[in-house]
Every structure is written in structure tokens, then in C-alpha cells.
Design a protein around this motif. Structure first.
Motif, PDB file in Angstrom:
ATOM      1  N   GLU A 109      -0.929  -0.568   2.386  1.00 54.21           N
ATOM      2  CA  GLU A 109      -1.542  -1.587   3.243  1.00 54.21           C
ATOM      3  C   GLU A 109      -1.710  -0.988   4.640  1.00 54.21           C
ATOM      4  OE1 GLU A 109       0.256  -5.427   3.197  1.00 54.21           O
ATOM      5  OE2 GLU A 109       0.696  -5.339   1.045  1.00 54.21           O
ATOM      6  N   LEU A 110      -2.937  -0.897   5.085  1.00 50.24           N
ATOM      7  CA  LEU A 110      -3.256  -0.218   6.338  1.00 50.24           C
ATOM      8  C   LEU A 110      -3.082  -1.137   7.546  1.00 50.24           C
ATOM      9  CD1 LEU A 110      -6.494   1.590   5.117  1.00 50.24           C
ATOM     10  CD2 LEU A 110      -4.158   2.506   5.186  1.00 50.24           C
ATOM     11  N   ALA A 111      -2.727  -0.521   8.658  1.00 52.01           N
ATOM     12  CA  ALA A 111      -2.595  -1.282   9.903  1.00 52.01           C
ATOM     13  C   ALA A 111      -3.961  -1.734  10.398  1.00 52.01           C
ATOM     14  CB  ALA A 111      -1.892  -0.433  10.961  1.00 52.01           C
ATOM     15  N   THR A 112      -4.972  -0.885  10.167  1.00 51.89           N
ATOM     16  CA  THR A 112      -6.347  -1.196  10.575  1.00 51.89           C
ATOM     17  C   THR A 112      -7.271  -0.883   9.402  1.00 51.89           C
ATOM     18  OG1 THR A 112      -5.825  -0.565  12.852  1.00 51.89           O
ATOM     19  CG2 THR A 112      -8.157  -0.729  12.257  1.00 51.89           C
ATOM     20  N   PRO A 113      -8.162  -1.789   9.010  1.00 50.66           N
ATOM     21  CA  PRO A 113      -9.070  -1.531   7.885  1.00 50.66           C
ATOM     22  C   PRO A 113      -9.904  -0.269   8.090  1.00 50.66           C
ATOM     23  CG  PRO A 113      -9.130  -3.845   8.494  1.00 50.66           C
ATOM     24  CD  PRO A 113      -8.331  -3.147   9.566  1.00 50.66           C
ATOM     25  N   LEU A 114     -10.148   0.434   6.985  1.00 58.66           N
ATOM     26  CA  LEU A 114     -10.957   1.652   7.013  1.00 58.66           C
ATOM     27  C   LEU A 114     -12.366   1.353   6.498  1.00 58.66           C
ATOM     28  CD1 LEU A 114      -8.825   4.599   5.542  1.00 58.66           C
ATOM     29  CD2 LEU A 114      -9.753   4.428   7.849  1.00 58.66           C
ATOM     30  N   PRO A 115     -13.381   1.813   7.206  1.00 57.32           N
ATOM     31  CA  PRO A 115     -14.753   1.613   6.706  1.00 57.32           C
ATOM     32  C   PRO A 115     -15.054   2.508   5.503  1.00 57.32           C
ATOM     33  CG  PRO A 115     -14.770   2.890   8.732  1.00 57.32           C
ATOM     34  CD  PRO A 115     -13.366   2.421   8.550  1.00 57.32           C
ATOM     35  N   ALA A 116     -14.347   3.649   5.390  1.00 58.08           N
ATOM     36  CA  ALA A 116     -14.547   4.573   4.275  1.00 58.08           C
ATOM     37  C   ALA A 116     -13.336   5.487   4.176  1.00 58.08           C
ATOM     38  CB  ALA A 116     -15.815   5.399   4.484  1.00 58.08           C
ATOM     39  N   VAL A 117     -13.137   6.076   3.007  1.00 61.08           N
ATOM     40  CA  VAL A 117     -12.024   7.013   2.822  1.00 61.08           C
ATOM     41  C   VAL A 117     -12.430   8.367   3.385  1.00 61.08           C
ATOM     42  CG1 VAL A 117     -10.537   8.179   1.147  1.00 61.08           C
ATOM     43  CG2 VAL A 117     -11.262   5.812   0.732  1.00 61.08           C
ATOM     44  N   PRO A 118     -11.644   8.937   4.302  1.00 59.91           N
ATOM     45  CA  PRO A 118     -11.982  10.242   4.880  1.00 59.91           C
ATOM     46  C   PRO A 118     -12.116  11.324   3.809  1.00 59.91           C
ATOM     47  CG  PRO A 118     -10.245   9.179   6.147  1.00 59.91           C
ATOM     48  CD  PRO A 118     -10.432   8.362   4.907  1.00 59.91           C
ATOM     49  N   GLU A 119     -13.008  12.265   4.036  1.00 61.37           N
ATOM     50  CA  GLU A 119     -13.258  13.334   3.073  1.00 61.37           C
ATOM     51  C   GLU A 119     -12.009  14.159   2.808  1.00 61.37           C
ATOM     52  OE1 GLU A 119     -16.240  17.201   2.660  1.00 61.37           O
ATOM     53  OE2 GLU A 119     -16.756  15.566   4.045  1.00 61.37           O
ATOM     54  N   ALA A 120     -11.156  14.306   3.820  1.00 56.69           N
ATOM     55  CA  ALA A 120      -9.932  15.106   3.664  1.00 56.69           C
ATOM     56  C   ALA A 120      -8.977  14.515   2.637  1.00 56.69           C
ATOM     57  CB  ALA A 120      -9.229  15.227   5.019  1.00 56.69           C
ATOM     58  N   ALA A 122      -8.204  10.946  -4.758  1.00 59.39           N
ATOM     59  CA  ALA A 122      -9.031   9.949  -5.458  1.00 59.39           C
ATOM     60  C   ALA A 122      -8.575   8.535  -5.159  1.00 59.39           C
ATOM     61  CB  ALA A 122      -9.017  10.218  -6.961  1.00 59.39           C
ATOM     62  N   LEU A 123      -8.426   8.237  -3.887  1.00 58.41           N
ATOM     63  CA  LEU A 123      -7.942   6.930  -3.468  1.00 58.41           C
ATOM     64  C   LEU A 123      -9.006   5.857  -3.685  1.00 58.41           C
ATOM     65  CD1 LEU A 123      -6.296   7.982  -0.072  1.00 58.41           C
ATOM     66  CD2 LEU A 123      -5.119   7.501  -2.236  1.00 58.41           C
ATOM     67  N   ALA A 124      -8.565   4.690  -4.133  1.00 59.94           N
ATOM     68  CA  ALA A 124      -9.453   3.542  -4.273  1.00 59.94           C
ATOM     69  C   ALA A 124      -9.294   2.654  -3.042  1.00 59.94           C
ATOM     70  CB  ALA A 124      -9.124   2.759  -5.532  1.00 59.94           C
ATOM     71  N   ARG A 125     -10.416   2.337  -2.416  1.00 55.66           N
ATOM     72  CA  ARG A 125     -10.393   1.497  -1.210  1.00 55.66           C
ATOM     73  C   ARG A 125     -10.715   0.054  -1.601  1.00 55.66           C
ATOM     74  NH1 ARG A 125     -14.760  -0.114   1.459  1.00 55.66           N
ATOM     75  NH2 ARG A 125     -14.571  -0.894   3.608  1.00 55.66           N
ATOM     76  N   PRO A 127     -12.194  -3.768  -1.181  1.00 59.19           N
ATOM     77  CA  PRO A 127     -13.476  -4.176  -0.597  1.00 59.19           C
ATOM     78  C   PRO A 127     -13.427  -4.446   0.902  1.00 59.19           C
ATOM     79  CG  PRO A 127     -13.128  -5.273  -2.693  1.00 59.19           C
ATOM     80  CD  PRO A 127     -11.856  -4.559  -2.369  1.00 59.19           C
ATOM     81  N   ASP A 128     -12.285  -4.957   1.387  1.00 59.85           N
ATOM     82  CA  ASP A 128     -12.187  -5.236   2.827  1.00 59.85           C
ATOM     83  C   ASP A 128     -11.661  -4.048   3.624  1.00 59.85           C
ATOM     84  OD1 ASP A 128      -9.543  -5.176   2.086  1.00 59.85           O
ATOM     85  OD2 ASP A 128      -9.092  -7.246   2.667  1.00 59.85           O
ATOM     86  N   GLY A 129     -11.350  -2.933   2.936  1.00 59.69           N
ATOM     87  CA  GLY A 129     -10.870  -1.737   3.625  1.00 59.69           C
ATOM     88  C   GLY A 129      -9.445  -1.817   4.105  1.00 59.69           C
ATOM     89  N   ALA A 130      -8.725  -2.891   3.725  1.00 57.68           N
ATOM     90  CA  ALA A 130      -7.360  -3.085   4.231  1.00 57.68           C
ATOM     91  C   ALA A 130      -6.309  -2.356   3.410  1.00 57.68           C
ATOM     92  CB  ALA A 130      -7.035  -4.570   4.281  1.00 57.68           C
ATOM     93  N   CYS A 131      -6.674  -1.893   2.213  1.00 57.10           N
ATOM     94  CA  CYS A 131      -5.700  -1.241   1.328  1.00 57.10           C
ATOM     95  C   CYS A 131      -6.306  -0.004   0.673  1.00 57.10           C
ATOM     96  CB  CYS A 131      -5.237  -2.194   0.225  1.00 57.10           C
ATOM     97  SG  CYS A 131      -4.284  -3.612   0.793  1.00 57.10           S
ATOM     98  N   LEU A 132      -5.453   0.988   0.421  1.00 60.57           N
ATOM     99  CA  LEU A 132      -5.807   2.160  -0.381  1.00 60.57           C
ATOM    100  C   LEU A 132      -4.860   2.203  -1.572  1.00 60.57           C
ATOM    101  CD1 LEU A 132      -6.225   4.882   2.410  1.00 60.57           C
ATOM    102  CD2 LEU A 132      -8.046   3.615   1.245  1.00 60.57           C
ATOM    103  N   THR A 133      -5.399   2.554  -2.749  1.00 59.18           N
ATOM    104  CA  THR A 133      -4.580   2.617  -3.945  1.00 59.18           C
ATOM    105  C   THR A 133      -4.640   4.021  -4.536  1.00 59.18           C
ATOM    106  OG1 THR A 133      -4.998   0.288  -4.435  1.00 59.18           O
ATOM    107  CG2 THR A 133      -4.153   1.646  -6.230  1.00 59.18           C
ATOM    108  N   TYR A 134      -3.461   4.567  -4.801  1.00 61.11           N
ATOM    109  CA  TYR A 134      -3.326   5.912  -5.368  1.00 61.11           C
ATOM    110  C   TYR A 134      -2.722   5.771  -6.761  1.00 61.11           C
ATOM    111  CZ  TYR A 134      -1.259  10.620  -5.938  1.00 61.11           C
ATOM    112  OH  TYR A 134      -0.889  11.852  -6.405  1.00 61.11           O
ATOM    113  N   SER A 135      -3.444   6.181  -7.808  1.00 61.86           N
ATOM    114  CA  SER A 135      -2.962   6.118  -9.188  1.00 61.86           C
ATOM    115  C   SER A 135      -2.514   7.508  -9.623  1.00 61.86           C
ATOM    116  CB  SER A 135      -4.067   5.611 -10.121  1.00 61.86           C
ATOM    117  OG  SER A 135      -4.462   4.297  -9.765  1.00 61.86           O
ATOM    118  N   TYR A 136      -1.354   7.571 -10.258  1.00 61.14           N
ATOM    119  CA  TYR A 136      -0.812   8.882 -10.630  1.00 61.14           C
ATOM    120  C   TYR A 136       0.166   8.737 -11.783  1.00 61.14           C
ATOM    121  CZ  TYR A 136       3.321   7.341  -8.012  1.00 61.14           C
ATOM    122  OH  TYR A 136       4.414   6.627  -7.578  1.00 61.14           O
ATOM    123  N   THR A 137       0.459   9.841 -12.420  1.00 63.01           N
ATOM    124  CA  THR A 137       1.507   9.926 -13.430  1.00 63.01           C
ATOM    125  C   THR A 137       2.621  10.766 -12.837  1.00 63.01           C
ATOM    126  OG1 THR A 137      -0.122   9.824 -15.201  1.00 63.01           O
ATOM    127  CG2 THR A 137       2.073  10.612 -15.789  1.00 63.01           C
TER     128      THR A 137
END
Length: 313
Positions: A233-244, A249-252, A254-264
């Protein structure tokens, strides 16, 4: 652990040409709880019915405690208790009479003390003199379980035992299953309540379109195939995931407030590509992305089951 049931190259093709089972081979260990999972029509009930001697196989062999189910049927069947899906009972008999008859049917000497123990364990003791026809559906299910246990089997099959039963019976049933397993009885269950299989089973088998596509220790299965998700959960919404951050393979949201990282996850704390959560958090820091909360979720057995069945040929 030694095997109590050995299934070798089992096949079943009906007169219509439908192949219900295709070259199924399986060893079930003595004293384990084995969950057999699969969608409707996958072949679960056919497999159980063949092992219990209710349906003839087209090919292959099955032994129960070393006894072939065809050439040594009586010895094999006497080792098995079966709780079927259907509520088929002797409507005009009393609970005590029908359970006692089931014991005698397998050549066991009368044992009122054992029958009493079984009925009490299933909360049926106060109904022992009641006619089956007067019981509720849940009570009839309890009677089926009592009948299956009457001859003290080494192996107990529970075919969709939770279907249409109340919470109290489900709780009593699983308590009894654990006690039986602790006493050395092998339990094979099919269920659509996958959370029950996840809680109860030692091993899991998945069958689809008549083929056994996986047999695995439950803990190993959850580790190998279970996915984890880290939600940031981000402190400030992101308009897009940075290229770095692309390698993660983060999922953003729709409102840019969260990033989701899926892994094994692996034993090293890294994912399959050697990336770690610590590395992800460091990358976020380098990009000046602040977060206010983190939480993780892990795939359930139901998630894994659905994924396996979808991938089945």
C-alpha cells in the motif's frame, strides 16, 4: 510407510465407450488421510467403487492389505468401510439393529460394547432405538458412518461425507476421522469442501478426465505450487510502475494506490528468478516510492486445485 492399497494401471471403459479411468496407478499408505480431489465426472467415485468391489475394472489390478479385490474379494472387502454419497439405509430398522447387522455381515462377532462406542462417538446413542425413517438427513449420514465403522475396518472411504450436513456433524465427523487415523485407520476422502482437505489431509491426489494428474504430500504441494502475493500500500498513488521495477512484474491497482508482487517463495526467501522481497523494497526506496503498509497472502489448496484442473489435457 507401507502401502495398504495398491492400484496398478487401472482402467474403466463403459459400454457407451466412455473411459472413466485411464491407466491409474496409486499407492495409499497405511494410517494416512488421503484426499482425492477432482471436478464432477473426473472419475473419483468410479475409482472408489472399483476399490470397494462395487464396479468391475476393465483393466489393471487393485490390492487391499495384500488381498486382490477380484481373486480374494471377501478378504479385501472386509478391510474396507465405505460411506457413500447417497443416503441409502434400511428405513424400517432401528439404528442399533442396522449397525449391528453391518458388523455381522462381515463375519465379525457381536460386540455391543463396540457398537455403543461407535454410536456415542457419532452422537447417535440417544437415537439407538429410533427407526431410520424417522431421522433427519444429518442423522442418517451419521448412521452411514456408523455402519461403515461397525466391522472395524482398516480403511475407511468417505465419498463426499460433508454434502448436505450441518456444521455440528461436520465437526464431529472430522474429530472422529482424526481419532481413527491416530488409531492406524487409513482414511480416503473425496470432498468439494477443499478447505477441509487442506486442513485434514496428509497427501492429496488430483484426478481429471479419468487420469491421475498429481499425487503429492500436502505440505510439499502447497510449497511447490502455492503462490504468494505481497501487496504494497503506497503512501502516494503511482500513475505508472517505473521501468526500473519491471523485473518484478508488479501489478498496479486501478487507482495506483497499491502494487502487488506475485511469487513462489523458496527456502532462501527468493523467488524462482532469485529476486527477494528485500531487493524489491530496496528498489522502491531507490525510486523514491514510499509505502505505508505491507501484507502477504498465500494460495489455498482450492487455488492450486483449480489451476491444476485447468491445465489438465
Amino acid at each position: 510407510m507401507t502401502s495398504v492399497i495398491t492400484v496398478s494401471h487401472l482402467g474403466k471403459t463403459y459400454a457407451t465407450g466412455h473411459a472413466a479411468l485411464k491407466e491409474v496407478s496409486l499407492d495409499i499408505r497405511r494410517g494416512e488421510i488421503f484426499a482425492l480431489l477432482g471436478p464432477n465426472g473426473a472419475g473419483k467415485t468410479t475409482l472408489i467403487s472399483i476399490i470397494c468391489g462395487l464396479v468391475n475394472a476393465t483393466s489393471g489390478t487393485v490390492t487391499v492389505a495384500g488381498h486382490d479385490i477380484v481373486t480374494d474379494y471377501r478378504a479385501a472387502r472386509s478391510r474396507i468401510g465405505l460411506v457413500p454419497q447417497e443416503l441409502t439405509t434400511d428405513s424400517f430398522e432401528s439404528v442399533w439393529a442396522t449397525v449391528s447387522f453391518s458388523r455381522g455381515l462381515f463375519g465379525r462377532r457381536a460386540s455391543p460394547a463396540y457398537i455403543e462406542k461407535v454410536l456415542k462417538s457419532l452422537s447417535l446413542w440417544d437415537k439407538k432405538d429410533a427407526k431410520i425413517m424417522t431421522l433427519s438427513g444429518g442423522m442418517k449420514r451419521r448412521v452411514l458412518i456408523a455402519k461403515a465403522l461397525a466391522h472395524e475396518p482398516e480403511v475407511l472411504f468417505l465419498d463426499e461425507p460433508s454434502a448436505g450436513v450441518d456444521v455440528e456433524l461436520r465437526r464431529d465427523m472430522w474429530r472422529l476421522v482424526r481419532e481413527l487415523r491416530d488409531g492406524g485407520v487409513t482414511i480416503i476422502l473425496t470432498t468439494h469442501y477443499l478447505e477441509e482437505a487442506e486442513e485434514m489431509a496428509d497427501r492429496v491426489g488430483v484426478i481429471a478426465k479419468g487420469e491421475l494428474i498429481l499425487v503429492e504430500e500436502k505440505a510439499t504441494l502447497m510449497t511447490k505450487l502455492g503462490k504468494k502475493q505481497l501487496t504494497i500500500e503506497l503512501a502516494t498513488p503511482l500513475p505508472a510502475v517505473p521501468e526500473a521495477l519491471g523485473p518484478y512484474a508488479l501489478a498496479r491497482s486501478p487507482d495506483g494506490a497499491c502494487l502487488t508482487y506475485s511469487y513462489t517463495a523458496t527456502t532462501t526467501g527468493e523467488d524462482d528468478a532469485g529476486r527477494s522481497i528485500a531487493g524489491l523494497l530496496a528498489a522502491l526506496d531507490r525510486e523514491g516510492i514510499a509505502f505505508k503498509d505491507l501484507h502477504t497472502e498465500q494460495s489455498s489448496l482450492e487455488d492450486i486445485f483449480v489451476s491444476l484442473v485447468r491445465r489438465a489435457p
